[in-house]
Design a protein around this motif. Structure first.
Motif, PDB file in Angstrom:
ATOM      1  N   SER A  36      19.907 -28.783   5.202  1.00 21.90           N
ATOM      2  CA  SER A  36      19.372 -30.013   5.624  1.00 21.90           C
ATOM      3  C   SER A  36      18.540 -30.662   4.541  1.00 21.90           C
ATOM      4  O   SER A  36      18.618 -31.881   4.040  1.00 21.90           O
ATOM      5  CB  SER A  36      18.712 -30.076   6.940  1.00 21.90           C
ATOM      6  OG  SER A  36      17.816 -31.091   7.153  1.00 21.90           O
ATOM      7  N   THR A  37      17.666 -29.735   4.025  1.00 16.84           N
ATOM      8  CA  THR A  37      16.707 -30.240   3.045  1.00 16.84           C
ATOM      9  C   THR A  37      17.505 -30.347   1.639  1.00 16.84           C
ATOM     10  O   THR A  37      17.253 -31.517   0.982  1.00 16.84           O
ATOM     11  CB  THR A  37      15.815 -28.925   2.638  1.00 16.84           C
ATOM     12  OG1 THR A  37      15.152 -28.634   3.696  1.00 16.84           O
ATOM     13  CG2 THR A  37      14.799 -29.269   1.474  1.00 16.84           C
ATOM     14  N   VAL A  38      18.487 -29.672   1.361  1.00 13.51           N
ATOM     15  CA  VAL A  38      19.420 -29.895   0.232  1.00 13.51           C
ATOM     16  C   VAL A  38      20.094 -31.321   0.221  1.00 13.51           C
ATOM     17  O   VAL A  38      20.246 -32.184  -0.743  1.00 13.51           O
ATOM     18  CB  VAL A  38      20.308 -28.955  -0.186  1.00 13.51           C
ATOM     19  CG1 VAL A  38      21.255 -29.240  -1.452  1.00 13.51           C
ATOM     20  CG2 VAL A  38      19.604 -27.559  -0.620  1.00 13.51           C
ATOM     21  N   GLY A  39      20.275 -31.679   1.586  1.00 16.18           N
ATOM     22  CA  GLY A  39      21.220 -32.812   1.791  1.00 16.18           C
ATOM     23  C   GLY A  39      20.564 -34.059   1.502  1.00 16.18           C
ATOM     24  O   GLY A  39      20.740 -35.092   1.031  1.00 16.18           O
ATOM     25  N   VAL A  40      19.004 -34.122   1.972  1.00 12.44           N
ATOM     26  CA  VAL A  40      18.225 -35.103   1.917  1.00 12.44           C
ATOM     27  C   VAL A  40      17.918 -35.278   0.296  1.00 12.44           C
ATOM     28  O   VAL A  40      17.784 -36.439  -0.072  1.00 12.44           O
ATOM     29  CB  VAL A  40      17.027 -34.994   2.669  1.00 12.44           C
ATOM     30  CG1 VAL A  40      15.903 -36.262   2.487  1.00 12.44           C
ATOM     31  CG2 VAL A  40      17.194 -34.924   4.148  1.00 12.44           C
ATOM     32  N   GLY A 177       8.484 -29.648   9.020  1.00 10.08           N
ATOM     33  CA  GLY A 177       7.054 -29.514   7.974  1.00 10.08           C
ATOM     34  C   GLY A 177       7.537 -28.546   6.727  1.00 10.08           C
ATOM     35  O   GLY A 177       7.406 -29.045   5.583  1.00 10.08           O
ATOM     36  N   ILE A 178       8.205 -27.700   6.942  1.00  7.88           N
ATOM     37  CA  ILE A 178       8.954 -26.816   5.870  1.00  7.88           C
ATOM     38  C   ILE A 178       9.742 -27.770   4.817  1.00  7.88           C
ATOM     39  O   ILE A 178       9.627 -27.644   3.669  1.00  7.88           O
ATOM     40  CB  ILE A 178       9.419 -25.706   6.150  1.00  7.88           C
ATOM     41  CG1 ILE A 178       8.621 -24.889   7.032  1.00  7.88           C
ATOM     42  CG2 ILE A 178      10.270 -24.722   4.908  1.00  7.88           C
ATOM     43  CD1 ILE A 178       9.107 -23.504   7.518  1.00  7.88           C
ATOM     44  N   SER A 179      10.610 -28.522   5.848  1.00 11.97           N
ATOM     45  CA  SER A 179      11.733 -29.348   4.931  1.00 11.97           C
ATOM     46  C   SER A 179      10.887 -30.341   4.322  1.00 11.97           C
ATOM     47  O   SER A 179      11.157 -30.780   3.059  1.00 11.97           O
ATOM     48  CB  SER A 179      12.684 -29.788   5.879  1.00 11.97           C
ATOM     49  OG  SER A 179      13.588 -30.601   5.301  1.00 11.97           O
ATOM     50  N   SER A 180       9.907 -31.101   4.946  1.00 14.55           N
ATOM     51  CA  SER A 180       9.317 -32.211   4.457  1.00 14.55           C
ATOM     52  C   SER A 180       8.489 -31.712   3.089  1.00 14.55           C
ATOM     53  O   SER A 180       8.518 -32.617   2.269  1.00 14.55           O
ATOM     54  CB  SER A 180       8.507 -32.572   5.377  1.00 14.55           C
ATOM     55  OG  SER A 180       9.070 -33.242   6.463  1.00 14.55           O
ATOM     56  N   VAL A 181       8.030 -30.605   3.008  1.00  7.44           N
ATOM     57  CA  VAL A 181       7.524 -30.120   1.870  1.00  7.44           C
ATOM     58  C   VAL A 181       8.150 -30.141   0.652  1.00  7.44           C
ATOM     59  O   VAL A 181       7.851 -30.645  -0.438  1.00  7.44           O
ATOM     60  CB  VAL A 181       6.768 -28.572   2.092  1.00  7.44           C
ATOM     61  CG1 VAL A 181       6.283 -27.831   0.781  1.00  7.44           C
ATOM     62  CG2 VAL A 181       5.679 -28.790   3.014  1.00  7.44           C
ATOM     63  N   LEU A 182       9.424 -29.404   0.840  1.00  9.76           N
ATOM     64  CA  LEU A 182      10.332 -29.244  -0.265  1.00  9.76           C
ATOM     65  C   LEU A 182      10.798 -30.843  -0.704  1.00  9.76           C
ATOM     66  O   LEU A 182      11.055 -31.065  -1.765  1.00  9.76           O
ATOM     67  CB  LEU A 182      11.575 -28.505   0.227  1.00  9.76           C
ATOM     68  CG  LEU A 182      11.104 -27.063   0.542  1.00  9.76           C
ATOM     69  CD1 LEU A 182      12.137 -26.277   1.180  1.00  9.76           C
ATOM     70  CD2 LEU A 182      10.563 -26.407  -0.752  1.00  9.76           C
ATOM     71  N   ILE A 183      11.108 -31.633   0.401  1.00  6.95           N
ATOM     72  CA  ILE A 183      11.667 -32.924   0.078  1.00  6.95           C
ATOM     73  C   ILE A 183      10.418 -33.656  -0.539  1.00  6.95           C
ATOM     74  O   ILE A 183      10.821 -34.486  -1.761  1.00  6.95           O
ATOM     75  CB  ILE A 183      11.900 -33.559   1.356  1.00  6.95           C
ATOM     76  CG1 ILE A 183      13.127 -32.954   2.014  1.00  6.95           C
ATOM     77  CG2 ILE A 183      12.248 -35.095   0.999  1.00  6.95           C
ATOM     78  CD1 ILE A 183      13.553 -33.570   3.441  1.00  6.95           C
ATOM     79  N   SER A 184       9.304 -33.685  -0.190  1.00  8.24           N
ATOM     80  CA  SER A 184       8.150 -34.220  -0.842  1.00  8.24           C
ATOM     81  C   SER A 184       8.078 -33.871  -2.390  1.00  8.24           C
ATOM     82  O   SER A 184       7.852 -34.852  -3.106  1.00  8.24           O
ATOM     83  CB  SER A 184       6.771 -34.031  -0.238  1.00  8.24           C
ATOM     84  OG  SER A 184       6.889 -34.763   1.136  1.00  8.24           O
TER      85      SER A 184
END
Length: 455
Positions: A36-40, A177-184
């Motif tokens: 999901s993180t890679v997708g965003v 939260g974990i995903s958002s950290v990486l996306i940010s």
């Protein structure tokens, strides 16, 4: 019946190819978190900060004005917003894997077309001084921006985020939260990365390289790892059962809302409108990033470098906000989000190299850190997973529509009033109004639980 079975076979038949997710030695939701993180992150070229790095090159080579390219961006983005509710319906029907493959294919194609946009225009009108040149250029750019925003900012982002929310309930905020950290972190360095790619090759080849990266590498990645509902694979969210309430917070819905039912609730608008307003402000700011800083007497390097300190603040707030969202009512995060927006736009209206420069970092960091938390966690918690695609698709349509207005609002503020402050003061007024009413942003599921407890 045949049509229904055909849809189910397309959505589920390939779930265990090329491997069975239930056979891996840990809960597959953690793979979904990574996917999901890679997708965003893959949507970055379709986000405004991905386009903003190329804006001045487009103006130079296409030979249209800043207002004209802002208008083309606005109309293309608005056009894409009208299809996002439909795209959400297709997501509910066909699942994350197939919709993401279609969206990323479209994104790769439009990036290739953008790299040749000036040449495409000249296939129709060779002379830039021709009376019809601007009209043809605008039509073509509107179409290209429509494809870019629909596939990138719209569908790819929406589906990637929703997929993650379907795999977790009790830990939904934590994993977000974990995903958002990486996306940010990824989004904060994207403008500098894109700019270095342009300087190292050219604006054309930068887009071409992105197109091949998404069209080949990411499509293969998505096919391998994207999956929709855990129940379709014989699993359950979180990998374990949870009740409806934990820590005095409703985390598992009692009622599955339809889109029409969700839109009739006040909290739906109290959360969706601030998110849309943030999208309007951030697209207006990033699209005219260099110009805004030049107007404040700050250079290009100073403008691009601002994303680095913002990223550090956003990362901390994203993780903390995601973790704490599993433990508190979301309206408290909404307060914090709106206050951050207010600080950001007021600082931007008075931007300088000192106090307001750092004020903008603080305010934007607050808003940016909580945006993905509220955008992702709110809808499945408030309205359930059954119609998540339709509901989040409509919200995304509002956000994309609002984001289309940002570049034009800031552009006309500059050309008509000689600066960007008027646009920012107008946004500040709207934020204050939303802040006043935000105390009513309670979870609609709480009412159903109360009714049930008195039966």
């Amino acid at each position: 019946m045949f049509v229904k079975n055909s849809v189910m076979s397309l959505k589920e038949r390939w779930n265990n190819f090329p491997f069975k997710p239930e056979k891996i030695p840990f809960f597959y939701g953690w793979v979904i978190l990574f996917a999901s993180t890679v997708g965003v992150l893959a949507s970055a070229p379709g986000q405004t900060m991905g386009v903003s790095t190329f804006t001045d090159y487009l103006i130079e080579h296409i030979h249209i004005s800043r207002n004209q390219i802002s208008s083309a961006y606005m109309f293309g983005t608005i056009g894409s917003s009208f299809l996002l509710t439909w795209a959400g319906k297709q997501y509910d029907k066909y699942g994350a894997r197939w919709i993401v493959l279609a969206a990323s294919s479209m994104l790769a194609i439009v990036l290739l077309m953008l790299s040749q946009s000036d040449r495409i225009i000249r296939l129709f009108v060779k002379e830039t001084e021709s009376s019809v040149y601007v009209g043809v250029a605008m039509v073509i750019m509107i179409f290209l921006f429509f494809m870019l925003r629909f596939s990138g900012q719209g569908v790819l982002t929406m589906v990637s985020r929703n997929m993650l929310m379907k795999w977790f309930i009790a830990r939904r905020g934590f994993v977000n939260g974990i995903s958002s950290v990486l996306i940010s972190l990824g989004f904060s360095i994207a403008p500098l990365t894109f700019d270095e790619l342009i300087q190292g090759t050219s604006w054309r080849y930068a887009w071409i390289l992105m197109a091949f990266g998404i069209g080949i590498i990411f499509i293969l990645f998505a096919f391998l790892f994207f999956r929709d509902n855990p129940e379709d694979l014989g699993m359950i969210p979180d990998g374990e059962k949870h009740g409806h309430r934990e820590r005095n917070v409703t985390i598992k819905p009692f009622k599955q809302f339809s889109l029409s039912e969700a839109r009739k609730t006040l909290p739906f608008w109290l959360f969706s409108l601030p998110l849309a307003l943030f999208a309007l402000y951030i697209t207006g700011f990033t699209f005219h990033l260099i110009s805004i800083f030049e107007d404040a007497g700050l250079d290009r390097d100073k403008a691009l470098a601002i994303f680095i300190p913002i990223s550090f603040m956003s990362v901390g707030i994203s993780f903390l906000g995601g973790w704490i969202s599993d433990r508190i009512h979301l309206k408290y995060l909404l307060y914090f989000f709106l206050v951050g927006e207010l600080i950001a736009v007021l600082s931007l209206a008075n931007l300088d190299g000192g106090f307001y420069y750092y004020g903008f970092i603080v305010g934007h960091g607050m808003g940016n850190g909580l945006y993905s938390v509220l955008m992702t966690v709110t809808w499945p918690r408030f309205y359930g997973r059954q119609n998540l695609g339709r509901i989040s698709g409509f919200v995304m349509a509002l956000i994309v529509f609002a984001s289309a207005l940002g570049p034009v609002l800031f552009s006309f503020s500059f050309t008509k009033f000689g600066g960007y402050h008027i646009a920012n003061f107008g946004l500040a007024f709207i934020i204050v109004v939303l802040l006043i009413f935000s105390y009513k942003g309670n979870n609609p599921q709480d009412k159903f639980e109360f009714e049930e407890s008195n039966d």
